[in-house]
Scaffold this active site. Structure first.
Site, PDB file in Angstrom:
ATOM      1  N   CYS A  54     -19.732   1.884  -2.225  1.00  0.00           N
ATOM      2  CA  CYS A  54     -19.938   1.209  -3.513  1.00  0.00           C
ATOM      3  C   CYS A  54     -21.218   1.634  -4.241  1.00  0.00           C
ATOM      4  CB  CYS A  54     -19.926  -0.297  -3.308  1.00  0.00           C
ATOM      5  SG  CYS A  54     -18.295  -0.877  -2.835  1.00  0.00           S
ATOM      6  N   GLY A 103     -36.275   1.722   4.264  1.00  0.00           N
ATOM      7  CA  GLY A 103     -35.480   2.466   5.238  1.00  0.00           C
ATOM      8  C   GLY A 103     -35.185   3.854   4.716  1.00  0.00           C
ATOM      9  N   GLY A 142     -26.129   3.709   1.153  1.00  0.00           N
ATOM     10  CA  GLY A 142     -24.953   4.583   1.160  1.00  0.00           C
ATOM     11  C   GLY A 142     -23.733   3.715   0.994  1.00  0.00           C
ATOM     12  N   GLU A 165     -14.858  -7.779  -7.698  1.00  0.00           N
ATOM     13  CA  GLU A 165     -15.050  -8.244  -6.322  1.00  0.00           C
ATOM     14  C   GLU A 165     -16.494  -7.985  -5.901  1.00  0.00           C
ATOM     15  OE1 GLU A 165     -13.059  -9.953  -4.090  1.00  0.00           O
ATOM     16  OE2 GLU A 165     -15.046  -9.976  -3.195  1.00  0.00           O
ATOM     17  N   ASP A 219       0.859  -1.175   0.000  1.00  0.00           N
ATOM     18  CA  ASP A 219       0.000   0.000   0.000  1.00  0.00           C
ATOM     19  C   ASP A 219       0.897   1.226   0.000  1.00  0.00           C
ATOM     20  OD1 ASP A 219      -3.236   0.295   0.893  1.00  0.00           O
ATOM     21  OD2 ASP A 219      -2.003   2.111   0.985  1.00  0.00           O
ATOM     22  N   LYS A 246     -21.421   5.317  -5.722  1.00  0.00           N
ATOM     23  CA  LYS A 246     -20.483   5.629  -6.805  1.00  0.00           C
ATOM     24  C   LYS A 246     -20.716   4.719  -8.014  1.00  0.00           C
ATOM     25  CE  LYS A 246     -16.259   3.044  -5.727  1.00  0.00           C
ATOM     26  NZ  LYS A 246     -16.324   2.100  -6.826  1.00  0.00           N
TER      27      LYS A 246
HETATM   28  P1  NAD Z   1     -10.072   1.448   0.194  1.00  0.00           P
HETATM   29  O1  NAD Z   1     -10.114   2.909   0.026  1.00  0.00           O
HETATM   30  O2  NAD Z   1     -10.500   0.844   1.485  1.00  0.00           O
HETATM   31  O3  NAD Z   1      -8.590   0.901  -0.101  1.00  0.00           O
HETATM   32  C1  NAD Z   1      -7.836   1.299  -1.203  1.00  0.00           C
HETATM   33  C2  NAD Z   1      -6.372   1.232  -0.797  1.00  0.00           C
HETATM   34  O4  NAD Z   1      -5.563   1.472  -1.950  1.00  0.00           O
HETATM   35  C3  NAD Z   1      -5.964   2.288   0.236  1.00  0.00           C
HETATM   36  O5  NAD Z   1      -5.363   1.675   1.348  1.00  0.00           O
HETATM   37  C4  NAD Z   1      -4.976   3.177  -0.514  1.00  0.00           C
HETATM   38  O6  NAD Z   1      -3.959   3.712   0.322  1.00  0.00           O
HETATM   39  C5  NAD Z   1      -4.427   2.202  -1.535  1.00  0.00           C
HETATM   40  N1  NAD Z   1      -3.810   2.856  -2.694  1.00  0.00           N
HETATM   41  C6  NAD Z   1      -4.294   3.898  -3.426  1.00  0.00           C
HETATM   42  N2  NAD Z   1      -3.432   4.197  -4.413  1.00  0.00           N
HETATM   43  C7  NAD Z   1      -2.400   3.330  -4.320  1.00  0.00           C
HETATM   44  C8  NAD Z   1      -1.198   3.136  -5.044  1.00  0.00           C
HETATM   45  N3  NAD Z   1      -0.901   3.918  -6.089  1.00  0.00           N
HETATM   46  N4  NAD Z   1      -0.364   2.158  -4.653  1.00  0.00           N
HETATM   47  C9  NAD Z   1      -0.654   1.365  -3.592  1.00  0.00           C
HETATM   48  N5  NAD Z   1      -1.768   1.503  -2.855  1.00  0.00           N
HETATM   49  C10 NAD Z   1      -2.639   2.474  -3.217  1.00  0.00           C
HETATM   50  O7  NAD Z   1     -10.932   0.860  -1.012  1.00  0.00           O
HETATM   51  P2  NAD Z   1     -11.786  -0.484  -1.031  1.00  0.00           P
HETATM   52  O8  NAD Z   1     -13.078  -0.264  -0.333  1.00  0.00           O
HETATM   53  O9  NAD Z   1     -10.917  -1.609  -0.672  1.00  0.00           O
HETATM   54  O10 NAD Z   1     -12.143  -0.564  -2.585  1.00  0.00           O
HETATM   55  C11 NAD Z   1     -11.167  -0.825  -3.563  1.00  0.00           C
HETATM   56  C12 NAD Z   1     -11.867  -1.069  -4.890  1.00  0.00           C
HETATM   57  O11 NAD Z   1     -12.713  -2.226  -4.784  1.00  0.00           O
HETATM   58  C13 NAD Z   1     -12.791   0.074  -5.328  1.00  0.00           C
HETATM   59  O12 NAD Z   1     -12.762   0.169  -6.721  1.00  0.00           O
HETATM   60  C14 NAD Z   1     -14.153  -0.397  -4.867  1.00  0.00           C
HETATM   61  O13 NAD Z   1     -15.202   0.135  -5.638  1.00  0.00           O
HETATM   62  C15 NAD Z   1     -14.064  -1.886  -5.095  1.00  0.00           C
HETATM   63  N6  NAD Z   1     -14.938  -2.678  -4.221  1.00  0.00           N
HETATM   64  C16 NAD Z   1     -15.115  -2.328  -2.921  1.00  0.00           C
HETATM   65  C17 NAD Z   1     -15.943  -3.098  -2.120  1.00  0.00           C
HETATM   66  C18 NAD Z   1     -16.186  -2.698  -0.688  1.00  0.00           C
HETATM   67  O14 NAD Z   1     -17.153  -3.203  -0.113  1.00  0.00           O
HETATM   68  N7  NAD Z   1     -15.378  -1.859  -0.078  1.00  0.00           N
HETATM   69  C19 NAD Z   1     -16.583  -4.234  -2.630  1.00  0.00           C
HETATM   70  C20 NAD Z   1     -16.341  -4.585  -3.955  1.00  0.00           C
HETATM   71  C21 NAD Z   1     -15.520  -3.798  -4.738  1.00  0.00           C
END
Ligand code: NAD
Length: 445
Positions: free
Chosen positions: A276, A269, A273, A151, A30, A279
């Protein structure tokens, strides 16, 4: 297999630990060095049930390591996951800055054939965009394949969803990459890893869908947009229920008995929010517009959701009249229970509006202990639900945390100034509360 996971948020950390647990060697990287240092010390930056123990045991076994250096993580691996954020720009278009940065870094670090899997939720065509950036940045002519692997985990149940998914989607035209994916996910597909044994969520087999990358990218957006549509639809029906004197709980139960409709995701409800749905629905609508096929349903789904949060305010005005100087206790900040995620949480809109109208607002959440970025700091955080409603004119339940079901409403009756409850999730026992003398309002009933 040797795997590097780039981005250690909800998706990356859970993916990394799951792959380590089923037998792969995983490096989670990260760019946020403080996050990496915390993880190295065994501190987990997010709340997900079961995650901490799994991280600790896999770190101990050395199958999971953390690093702030993306290039070395990529160089040491055969398979590289992209799990960085894709937040929305004001237009609704996803911001692909992090994806582009990572693609450049991967290109520069290639030292042999690798498979690059994208798990971030991205617009149509992003697999091709990543391919182009990597090609422009690689120094030799090492081969690589890009795979779209969306995912579907749900925050609050992320560990369970990672080990026992409903499907695995692989978007790729490369036979070699597809075969390696089947090997990587083999234990999950067959459900024959240790953690699954005796687990009540274990499946017989997990279906794997192989498709092209564009269809794979669209499966993710369309799934989230459909789920958001279901909720907005039910909320619209709930609002009709209120006008005509029907009960949404009976209406959705009756609808759900039809197998074509189903009973899941049918709760009325104050709207959806999180990081996901908002956006992803906006992003799909943006893509539809861009490609000349405006998405009227999706735009209405967003509009219904934006209005739904204000049902709480309307109901509060119906109960209290002028809001100025009223004391309001808000239960729940997270956008849903069992997570600490507050991104685009309905609670923030509700709390900010109450403060704008001059109320004194006290807030309590079992896990969230800090102000979400967009929340007005005029709200006072308290350490339990009773403190939130002491002397209050109104209790507002925003997030359906299990612990709110076991509150002592006899005790609360004695400490509130007025016995008013608005239940934004139809979660509490309406009959019991009314018998105790509360004025109770739910949504659509
Ligand atoms: P998050 O914000 O929790 O984590 C993203 C991580 O990426 C952060 O820790 C950030 O520091 C790191 N990062 C950013 N730029 C970077 C780089 N250049 N090099 C290394 N690390 C870097 O995001 P998330 O909730 O895990 O979501 C990630 C993706 O998965 C998004 O596209 C989201 O839409 C998708 N997604 C999220 C969920 C969910 O429930 N959170 C479910 C399915 C899909």
């Amino acid at each position: 297999m040797k795997v590097c996971v780039i981005g250690t948020g909800y998706v990356g950390l859970v993916t990394g630990v799951c792959l380590a647990e089923i037998g792969h060697d995983v490096i989670c990287v990260d760019k946020d060095e403080s996050k990496v240092s915390s993880l190295m010390e065994g501190k987990i930056p997010i709340f997900e049930e079961g995650l901490e123990e799994l991280v600790k045991s896999n770190v101990k076994k050395k199958s999971l390591v953390f690093d702030a250096e993306t290039s070395s993580g990529v160089a040491k691996s055969d398979i590289v996951f992209i799990c960085v954020g894709t937040p929305p720009l004001p237009s609704g278009k996803p911001d692909l800055t992090a994806i582009d940065d990572v693609a450049r870094m991967i290109g520069k670090s290639l030292n042999g054939y690798k498979i690059i899997l994208n798990k971030s939720t991205v617009p149509i065509g992003t697999a091709k965009r990543i391919t182009k950036i990597i090609r422009e940045n690689q120094e030799g002519d090492q081969g690589f394949d890009i795979v779209s692997n969306p995912e579907f985990l749900k925050e609050g149940e992320a560990v369970k969803d990672a080990f026992f998914p409903e499907r695995i989607v692989i978007g790729s035209g490369s036979k070699k990459a597809i075969n390696m994916m089947k090997e990587l996910y083999g234990p999950i597909i067959r459900q024959d890893f240790d953690y699954a044994s005796g687990n009540s969520h274990r499946k017989k087999q997990v279906p794997i869908l192989i498709t092209d990358s564009t269809s794979s990218e669209l499966i993710k957006y369309a799934s989230n947009a459909f789920l958001a549509t279901k909720i907005s639809f039910v909320n619209e029906v709930a609002n009709i229920c209120e006008r005509v004197g029907a009960n949404i709980l009976d209406v959705t139960y009756g609808m759900g008995l039809d197998e074509r409709i189903g009973s899941r995701f049918m709760k009325a409800g104050i709207g959806w929010g999180g990081s996901c749905f908002p956006k992803d629905v906006r992003a799909l609508s943006y893509t539809a517009e861009e490609y000349g096929s405006p998405a009227s349903i999706l735009n209405a789904v967003i509009q219904v959701n934006n209005q739904q949060r204000f049902k709480i305010i309307q109901k509060a005005v119906d109960m209290l009249g002028i809001i100025e100087d009223k004391v309001i206790g808000v239960l729940g900040i997270a956008f849903k229970p069992n997570t600490d995620d507050t991104r685009e949480a309905p609670s923030v809109t509700v709390i900010n509006k109450f403060l704008e109208l001059g109320a004194e607002v006290r807030v309590y959440d079992p896990i969230v202990r800090d102000y979400p970025d967009s929340m007005d700091r005029g709200a006072l955080f308290v350490t339990d639900a009773y403190k939130a409603v002491e002397g209050a004119d109104l209790m507002v339940l925003v997030t359906e945390w299990e612990e709110f079901l076991t509150l002592d409403f006899n005790r609360i009756k004695g400490i509130m100034s007025e016995k008013n409850i608005i239940d934004g999730r139809n979660f509490l026992d309406k009959k019991m509360l009314r018998e105790l003398g509360y004025k109770y309002m739910g949504i659509g009933n």
